[in-house]
Structure formats: C-alpha cells, structure tokens
Write an enzyme that holds these catalytic residues in place. Sequence first.
Site, PDB file in Angstrom:
ATOM      1  N   HIS A   1     -14.851  -7.349  51.314  1.00  0.00           N
ATOM      2  CA  HIS A   1     -16.160  -6.684  51.292  1.00  0.00           C
ATOM      3  C   HIS A   1     -17.172  -7.340  50.359  1.00  0.00           C
ATOM      4  CE1 HIS A   1     -14.622  -4.965  47.593  1.00  0.00           C
ATOM      5  NE2 HIS A   1     -15.845  -4.579  47.296  1.00  0.00           N
TER       6      HIS A   1
HETATM    7  C1  UD1 Z   1     -19.847  -1.211  45.896  1.00  0.00           C
HETATM    8  C2  UD1 Z   1     -19.759  -1.879  44.538  1.00  0.00           C
HETATM    9  C3  UD1 Z   1     -18.544  -2.810  44.505  1.00  0.00           C
HETATM   10  C4  UD1 Z   1     -17.295  -2.081  44.927  1.00  0.00           C
HETATM   11  C5  UD1 Z   1     -17.535  -1.470  46.297  1.00  0.00           C
HETATM   12  C6  UD1 Z   1     -16.359  -0.729  46.850  1.00  0.00           C
HETATM   13  C7  UD1 Z   1     -21.918  -2.350  43.459  1.00  0.00           C
HETATM   14  C8  UD1 Z   1     -22.831  -3.451  43.055  1.00  0.00           C
HETATM   15  N1  UD1 Z   1     -20.917  -2.722  44.262  1.00  0.00           N
HETATM   16  O1  UD1 Z   1     -20.106  -2.235  46.854  1.00  0.00           O
HETATM   17  O2  UD1 Z   1     -18.370  -3.284  43.191  1.00  0.00           O
HETATM   18  O3  UD1 Z   1     -16.232  -2.994  44.980  1.00  0.00           O
HETATM   19  O4  UD1 Z   1     -18.636  -0.557  46.175  1.00  0.00           O
HETATM   20  O5  UD1 Z   1     -16.627  -0.358  48.163  1.00  0.00           O
HETATM   21  O6  UD1 Z   1     -22.103  -1.231  43.056  1.00  0.00           O
HETATM   22  N2  UD1 Z   1     -22.067   2.082  53.177  1.00  0.00           N
HETATM   23  C9  UD1 Z   1     -21.694   3.006  54.118  1.00  0.00           C
HETATM   24  N3  UD1 Z   1     -21.166   4.180  53.671  1.00  0.00           N
HETATM   25  C10 UD1 Z   1     -21.003   4.452  52.357  1.00  0.00           C
HETATM   26  C11 UD1 Z   1     -21.414   3.507  51.415  1.00  0.00           C
HETATM   27  C12 UD1 Z   1     -21.933   2.317  51.833  1.00  0.00           C
HETATM   28  O7  UD1 Z   1     -21.813   2.792  55.298  1.00  0.00           O
HETATM   29  O8  UD1 Z   1     -20.500   5.545  52.038  1.00  0.00           O
HETATM   30  C13 UD1 Z   1     -22.610   0.787  53.635  1.00  0.00           C
HETATM   31  C14 UD1 Z   1     -24.126   0.758  53.607  1.00  0.00           C
HETATM   32  O9  UD1 Z   1     -24.553   0.041  54.707  1.00  0.00           O
HETATM   33  C15 UD1 Z   1     -24.424  -0.019  52.339  1.00  0.00           C
HETATM   34  C16 UD1 Z   1     -23.228  -0.965  52.274  1.00  0.00           C
HETATM   35  O10 UD1 Z   1     -22.128  -0.239  52.808  1.00  0.00           O
HETATM   36  O11 UD1 Z   1     -25.641  -0.650  52.366  1.00  0.00           O
HETATM   37  C17 UD1 Z   1     -22.904  -1.398  50.873  1.00  0.00           C
HETATM   38  O12 UD1 Z   1     -22.731  -0.256  50.017  1.00  0.00           O
HETATM   39  P1  UD1 Z   1     -23.082  -0.383  48.448  1.00  0.00           P
HETATM   40  O13 UD1 Z   1     -22.740   0.840  47.734  1.00  0.00           O
HETATM   41  O14 UD1 Z   1     -24.444  -0.930  48.286  1.00  0.00           O
HETATM   42  O15 UD1 Z   1     -22.129  -1.565  47.972  1.00  0.00           O
HETATM   43  P2  UD1 Z   1     -20.609  -1.880  48.321  1.00  0.00           P
HETATM   44  O16 UD1 Z   1     -20.585  -3.150  49.081  1.00  0.00           O
HETATM   45  O17 UD1 Z   1     -19.849  -0.727  48.882  1.00  0.00           O
END
Ligand code: UD1
Length: 390
Positions: free
Chosen positions: A224
Amino acid sequence: MATNEAWPAQLGPVICVVGARPNFMKMAPILRAFAAHRPALPTLLVHTGQHYDRDMNDRLFDDLRLPHPDINLEVGSGTHALQTAEVMRRFEPVLDAQQPSCVLVVGDVNSTLACTLVCAKKAVPVVHVEAGLRSYDRAMPEEINRVLTDQIADRLYTTERSAHANLAREGVAEERVCFVGNVMIDSLLSNREFARPAAKTLQLAGFDPAVVDDPSGYGVVTLHRPSNVDREENLAPLLAVLREVSDQVPLIFALHPRTRANIDRFSLGKLLASERIVLLPPQGYLEMLGLLAGAKLVLSDSGGLQEETTALGVPCLTIRENTERPITVEQGTNTLVGCDPCAIRIGVNEILAGAGKTGRVPEFWDGRAAERIAADLFQWLIAHHAQRSC
Ligand code: UD1
C-alpha cells in the site's frame, strides 16, 4: 504497578488518539492497561476518522475489542495537507473542552502529527508511543510525521533500543525517553488464540479453502505504500513478479483501497488473474492474524507486518529499500528485498528451500508493553503536573 496514590482530581483525562488502521492495534492494549492500572488512568478516545471504511475501521474495532470512540472527528480522506489541517482544525476545540492531562498518540500517521501540533501550541503534554523509529527516508510521509512528533513530544516510549540512538542524534533529551517494548505485540499475543484459521477466512470470502493446503504452503501479500502502488511503472513489475511467485506458492493478497484503486486505474488486473492468487479486501485483525500465523512467507511493504511476522517467526520479505524497524532484520525474520524483482525471486526461493530466517523475539516484545506505559505515565504525569504548579 499497584500504588496507593489516587488519580489526582485536578488532572484531566488522557486523550488517546487513533486515526488509521495501524493505530488501532496499538491503542487497544494501552486502553486496557490504563483501565487495569491502580489507580486507573481516565481516558477519552478520540478517532480522527482518517480511516472510515467498514473494512479499514469497524471490523478492527470489533476484533480488538476497542470501545467506541468518545469523539469522532470524521475527517475522511484528502491530500496530506488537507487531512492534516482538517484534523488540527477539528481537534483544537476538543482540547479546549476537555482540558486533558496529556494527549497520547501512537505511530506515524497524519493524525499522529496533526494532533501533536495542536498540543504544542496549547502547552498540552504529548506522549508518543512507538517513538524514535527512523527509516532515514524523508520521501516517506510517515518519516516526517515521526521526526516532528518526536521533537514535540514530552514523553516518548520506544519499541526497540535503536530508537534511543536516533532520538539522541536529533537532540531529544534522554530523560524524555523510556524503553517499554512493543504494544502491537501485546495485541498479537492477547489475540492469538482468537485468530481465525486461514481456510475459514477463504471459505467465508467465497474461495476454495484448499489453497492453504498447497504442498508448498501459501504466501500472504500486502502492498500500500504510495512509492510502490501510486505509479504504474512501479506497481506493474511488482504485480508481474507476484504472478511468477504464485507459480511456486499460492498467494493470498489483501488489497488496500489505494492499491485496488490503482490496479483498476492502470488496468493491471490481468497480471493477477490466476487461480493461485486470491484477492481479498482489507482483512479484519483476527483474519489477518490467522493468515499470517499459517503462512510460509509474507511479502509486504507494511511497517506493522514486519513486526508481527517477527513475533510469529514467519519469514517476511519487505518490499522496501529501508526500514524504520531494524530489529526485525537484525533479530527477527525480516529481509529487505527492495522493489527489485530479482531480489524478490531470490528471497522467495530461499524461503521455499527451507533457508528462510527463523529469528528470535526481541527484548520486551512480551505482551506487557502497555502495562509498562501505564505505570510510567502515571508517575510521570504526577511529577510533571506537580512541577508545573510550583
Ligand atoms: C495511512 C498511513 C500509513 C499506514 C496506512 C495503513 C499516513 C501518511 N499514512 O496510509 O502510514 O500504513 O494508513 O492503511 O497517515 N481509503 C478508503 N477507506 C478508508 C481509508 C482510506 O477507501 O477507510 C482510501 C482513500 O481513497 C484514501 C486512500 O485510501 O485516499 C489512502 O488513505 P490515507 O488515510 O490517506 O492513507 P493510507 O494509504 O491508508
């Protein structure tokens, strides 16, 4: 630690912040240890809402027996700046209303730093659990979050001793830092007996459970990191090598929403279209624990899985050039293979030939880290607030 002292009436609660999936397994044992400490440390659980899906959020709360958050800031997704700013904007009034004795943050996600920054300007003490880890790769958003959180935090709890040298190098005074061990391993050890067997997880997801009985075992995959999955030229070769590996050992790939979206965006689904690759949505904690515990190998770019595989004694090939958790390589079962398909193939071949790392469990990864935090934090808060009111 039992003590005759009571929780001082003038001290507010400990605000405990979670935001994203990897925070939940760290916070669950901390809340339990705070409740079990005598006197109990009063807590208020704040969820920033960074992760909000049922798969990324609710299932983990259930599995980990985490109480419902007292407050949910519901920030959701956004760019890093937007997400950080929104958490800050919504967290500030919570601090004003609750007057906590301190704010406890875990890990390195955007919510960790955002809440820390708010506290810094309001003179509220910050306690950071999992302090001092460094990849020395500033292109990682988490690295920026770690460095800045540790600069501000008043009490820093570490999972491995290498963190102390990192913090000393950055000028963090030694007396602010306390080695307690790994709360994520507290969660792992207390939930191991409840882990869902891998065959059951596959069956419930509508797949043939016989995959896990393959003579070569099975591998678990997660990816991821933006550096691996956000660009087609990085993601495509990784998926191609996974496809090759699946000829040797079947793979169970739990897809993060970011990764699934990018596979669709770049039309790379065909690379994974094989009977020997099972694609699952993000898994609950007990499902993932069962999958990991029974795996022959794990291929991942996760921070947490490096530690969990070390605790379980399962060989892990980390698809990154660096790690902020060096103890998993030095003592545990982790090997950094980077993103080079050749190195990934060599690593897999070694493990399948029986030459994978077996490792040992690091110091204080013993299921009692949260207890140590509760004991230390109680004493620290008493001393800190006594000093302030002088
Ligand atoms: C975040 C953390 C990362 C951790 C990861 C675990 C930061 C900088 N990164 O990254 O360190 O390893 O979480 O997953 O804080 N999304 C969904 N549903 C959700 C949440 C997110 O669909 O419940 C999708 C959205 O499109 C979003 C993308 O995932 O834009 C990324 O989510 P985000 O929280 O920005 O970062 P992660 O890649 O999950």
